[in-house]
Enzyme design. Structure first.
Site, PDB file in Angstrom:
ATOM      1  N   HIS A  82     -11.433 -15.835  34.319  1.00 30.75           N
ATOM      2  CA  HIS A  82     -11.875 -15.226  33.121  1.00 30.75           C
ATOM      3  C   HIS A  82     -13.076 -16.122  32.705  1.00 30.75           C
ATOM      4  O   HIS A  82     -13.058 -17.278  32.621  1.00 30.75           O
ATOM      5  CB  HIS A  82     -11.053 -14.926  32.128  1.00 30.75           C
ATOM      6  CG  HIS A  82     -10.467 -16.025  31.250  1.00 30.75           C
ATOM      7  ND1 HIS A  82     -11.011 -16.743  30.455  1.00 30.75           N
ATOM      8  CD2 HIS A  82      -9.079 -16.385  31.639  1.00 30.75           C
ATOM      9  CE1 HIS A  82     -10.152 -17.490  29.741  1.00 30.75           C
ATOM     10  NE2 HIS A  82      -8.942 -17.410  30.565  1.00 30.75           N
ATOM     11  N   ASP A  84     -14.525 -15.527  29.375  1.00 35.43           N
ATOM     12  CA  ASP A  84     -14.416 -15.900  28.110  1.00 35.43           C
ATOM     13  C   ASP A  84     -13.845 -17.106  27.371  1.00 35.43           C
ATOM     14  O   ASP A  84     -13.033 -17.550  27.905  1.00 35.43           O
ATOM     15  CB  ASP A  84     -14.056 -14.611  27.209  1.00 35.43           C
ATOM     16  CG  ASP A  84     -12.625 -14.292  27.506  1.00 35.43           C
ATOM     17  OD1 ASP A  84     -12.232 -14.509  28.790  1.00 35.43           O
ATOM     18  OD2 ASP A  84     -11.813 -13.913  26.815  1.00 35.43           O
ATOM     19  N   ASP A 112      -9.708 -24.089  29.693  1.00 36.86           N
ATOM     20  CA  ASP A 112      -9.339 -22.836  29.691  1.00 36.86           C
ATOM     21  C   ASP A 112     -10.482 -21.927  29.606  1.00 36.86           C
ATOM     22  O   ASP A 112     -11.127 -21.394  28.451  1.00 36.86           O
ATOM     23  CB  ASP A 112      -8.318 -22.402  28.575  1.00 36.86           C
ATOM     24  CG  ASP A 112      -7.699 -20.826  28.588  1.00 36.86           C
ATOM     25  OD1 ASP A 112      -7.836 -20.337  29.793  1.00 36.86           O
ATOM     26  OD2 ASP A 112      -7.216 -20.626  27.706  1.00 36.86           O
ATOM     27  N   GLU A 142     -10.573 -12.078  28.283  1.00 40.27           N
ATOM     28  CA  GLU A 142      -9.193 -11.991  28.530  1.00 40.27           C
ATOM     29  C   GLU A 142      -8.321 -12.669  27.256  1.00 40.27           C
ATOM     30  O   GLU A 142      -7.198 -12.557  27.167  1.00 40.27           O
ATOM     31  CB  GLU A 142      -9.013 -13.483  29.700  1.00 40.27           C
ATOM     32  CG  GLU A 142      -7.829 -13.499  30.147  1.00 40.27           C
ATOM     33  CD  GLU A 142      -6.772 -14.612  29.348  1.00 40.27           C
ATOM     34  OE1 GLU A 142      -5.687 -14.736  29.490  1.00 40.27           O
ATOM     35  OE2 GLU A 142      -7.698 -15.421  28.326  1.00 40.27           O
ATOM     36  N   GLU A 143      -9.019 -13.333  26.289  1.00 41.53           N
ATOM     37  CA  GLU A 143      -8.545 -13.999  25.299  1.00 41.53           C
ATOM     38  C   GLU A 143      -8.080 -13.287  24.163  1.00 41.53           C
ATOM     39  O   GLU A 143      -7.693 -13.536  23.080  1.00 41.53           O
ATOM     40  CB  GLU A 143      -9.406 -15.346  24.829  1.00 41.53           C
ATOM     41  CG  GLU A 143      -9.722 -16.333  25.817  1.00 41.53           C
ATOM     42  CD  GLU A 143      -8.329 -17.178  26.125  1.00 41.53           C
ATOM     43  OE1 GLU A 143      -7.277 -16.685  25.578  1.00 41.53           O
ATOM     44  OE2 GLU A 143      -8.630 -18.145  27.093  1.00 41.53           O
ATOM     45  N   GLU A 171      -5.981 -19.983  36.051  1.00 42.91           N
ATOM     46  CA  GLU A 171      -5.685 -20.575  34.971  1.00 42.91           C
ATOM     47  C   GLU A 171      -5.398 -22.128  35.049  1.00 42.91           C
ATOM     48  O   GLU A 171      -4.970 -22.621  36.316  1.00 42.91           O
ATOM     49  CB  GLU A 171      -4.558 -19.846  34.370  1.00 42.91           C
ATOM     50  CG  GLU A 171      -4.782 -18.527  33.873  1.00 42.91           C
ATOM     51  CD  GLU A 171      -5.433 -18.509  32.493  1.00 42.91           C
ATOM     52  OE1 GLU A 171      -5.659 -19.629  31.907  1.00 42.91           O
ATOM     53  OE2 GLU A 171      -5.857 -17.295  32.153  1.00 42.91           O
ATOM     54  N   HIS A 346      -6.997 -23.869  24.429  1.00 43.93           N
ATOM     55  CA  HIS A 346      -7.407 -23.659  22.985  1.00 43.93           C
ATOM     56  C   HIS A 346      -7.365 -24.554  22.404  1.00 43.93           C
ATOM     57  O   HIS A 346      -7.436 -24.514  21.158  1.00 43.93           O
ATOM     58  CB  HIS A 346      -6.121 -22.474  22.578  1.00 43.93           C
ATOM     59  CG  HIS A 346      -6.330 -21.123  23.471  1.00 43.93           C
ATOM     60  ND1 HIS A 346      -5.474 -20.119  23.231  1.00 43.93           N
ATOM     61  CD2 HIS A 346      -6.857 -20.852  24.762  1.00 43.93           C
ATOM     62  CE1 HIS A 346      -5.657 -19.102  23.932  1.00 43.93           C
ATOM     63  NE2 HIS A 346      -6.578 -19.615  24.954  1.00 43.93           N
TER      64      HIS A 346
END
Length: 369
Positions: A82, A84, A112, A142-143, A171, A346
């Protein structure tokens, strides 16, 4: 200058060099700010870069970019990542610390999962004649909420883009293979009582106190460890939220306890609900508020065995839920594999080790050359 050792950089022209230095590629991706919903610039750059390669057929759906080989191989692999990130927190533009094997790339998304995206883009450019056909997916949103997820969107609109015998999601996994993922289930249990003035408590029935047997049962619960396709998944059942009471002088007549159950991928959502309702929490009425099935790792597939051999390390179970479950729902076994420590996902101080960028890239090339 930004913080010490961190030069202020701007990405000029948004050009991605897929055949140059991996660290430079990752830093360019990180500096292309792409908080969920704002992926257009990075998707444009990815699409432009991939269209430079004749061996790739490139398509786009909103801010998702798909590129694939069409060599007529006996098997097709899907590799996805992903674009984003979660919101920026003073951690852009990117910067580095250390050198050589200790070089770290810092900044929002470095772990991430733009580290995984950098690896995949470089491999997509390199693998002009892979031993299996490959579909590369770089997707948006995705987030955030499920309704916006780019992978879920193309599963509905272009399911053939996700078709294959095996899938890899980039990931962060410390450059190791994390097979499948856990399922997740959130339920609410509502306890009721009778309101009264707290000075005359005997006239009421305290709903918060009524939660005591439930909490006692949760405290006594022993998480199960379940082996699925050779990997050991540890389950978990926890109270994650409790609400009750309206004022400091009122006996509460209602208390709601929210629970989260993380279950091994040997169960469907329905089986997980039945296990809680009929076994662990028998006697309590459950309200299901959110559920997502897990994913079996599928390590018995020939492509998976070859992938494990290429990485050269024993796989482990994935604790948590990831988009590999979307592939599993389509009958495509999938694993997580990417640079970076998932515990830094994150985090404001997220980073990606350069050494893991290299090892992940080399493993993909070994596997698919």
């Amino acid at each position: 200058m930004g913080r010490a050792g961190r030069p202020a950089r701007r990405v000029s022209g948004m050009v991605l060099d897929l055949e140059g230095d991996l660290v430079a590629l990752l830093r360019t991706l990180v500096d292309l700010e792409s908080v969920s919903g704002n992926e257009k610039a990075i998707a444009d750059a990815v699409e432009e870069a991939l269209r430079r390669y004749d061996h790739l057929e490139v398509e786009r759906d909103a801010d998702l970019v798909m590129a694939r080989t069409n060599l007529g191989r006996d098997e097709r692999i899907v590799i996805a990542g992903h674009l984003d990130t979660v919101p920026v927190a003073g951690n852009l533009p990117s910067w580095t610390t250390g050198e050589g094997d200790d070089l770290l790339i810092w900044g929002r998304g470095s772990c991430d999962m733009k580290g995984g995206v950098a690896v995949q883009l470089a491999a997509a450019a390199r693998l002009a004649e892979p031993n299996r056909d490959i579909t590369w997916i770089f997707y948006d949103n995705e987030e955030i909420a499920e309704e916006f997820n780019g992978l879920a969107r193309v599963a509905r609109s272009h399911p053939d883009w996700l078709s294959g015998s095996f899938a890899v999601l980039g990931e962060p996994s410390n450059a190791g293979i994390e097979g499948g993922c856990q399922g997740t289930l959130r339920v609410r249990i509502t306890l009721t009582g009778r309101a009264a003035h707290s000075a005359r408590a005997w006239m009421g029935d305290n709903a918060i106190h009524a939660a005591a047997p439930l909490l006692t049962r949760l405290l006594a619960y022993e998480p199960r460890q379940i082996v699925v396709d050779g990997l050991t998944y540890r389950e978990g059942l926890n109270a994650v939220k409790i609400e009750g009471g309206i004022a400091g002088n009122v006996i509460p007549d209602r208390c709601v306890v929210e629970l989260n159950y993380r279950f091994a991928p040997d169960k469907s959502v329905e089986q997980a609900v039945a296990y809680l309702r009929d076994d662990v929490l028998a006697g309590f009425e459950l309200e299901v508020v959110d559920a997502a099935a897990g994913a079996r790792p599928g390590l018995d597939q020939p492509a998976a065995a070859a992938f494990v051999a290429a990485v050269g390390a024993a796989p482990s179970a994935k604790f948590g839920w990831t988009d590999v479950a979307r592939f599993a729902a389509m009958g495509v076994p999938a694993v997580n594999f990417g640079p970076g420590n998932p515990s830094k996902a994150h985090a404001d101080d997220e980073f990606c080790p350069a050494a893991e960028l290299t090892s992940c890239y080399e493993a993909l090339v070994r596997w698919l050359s």
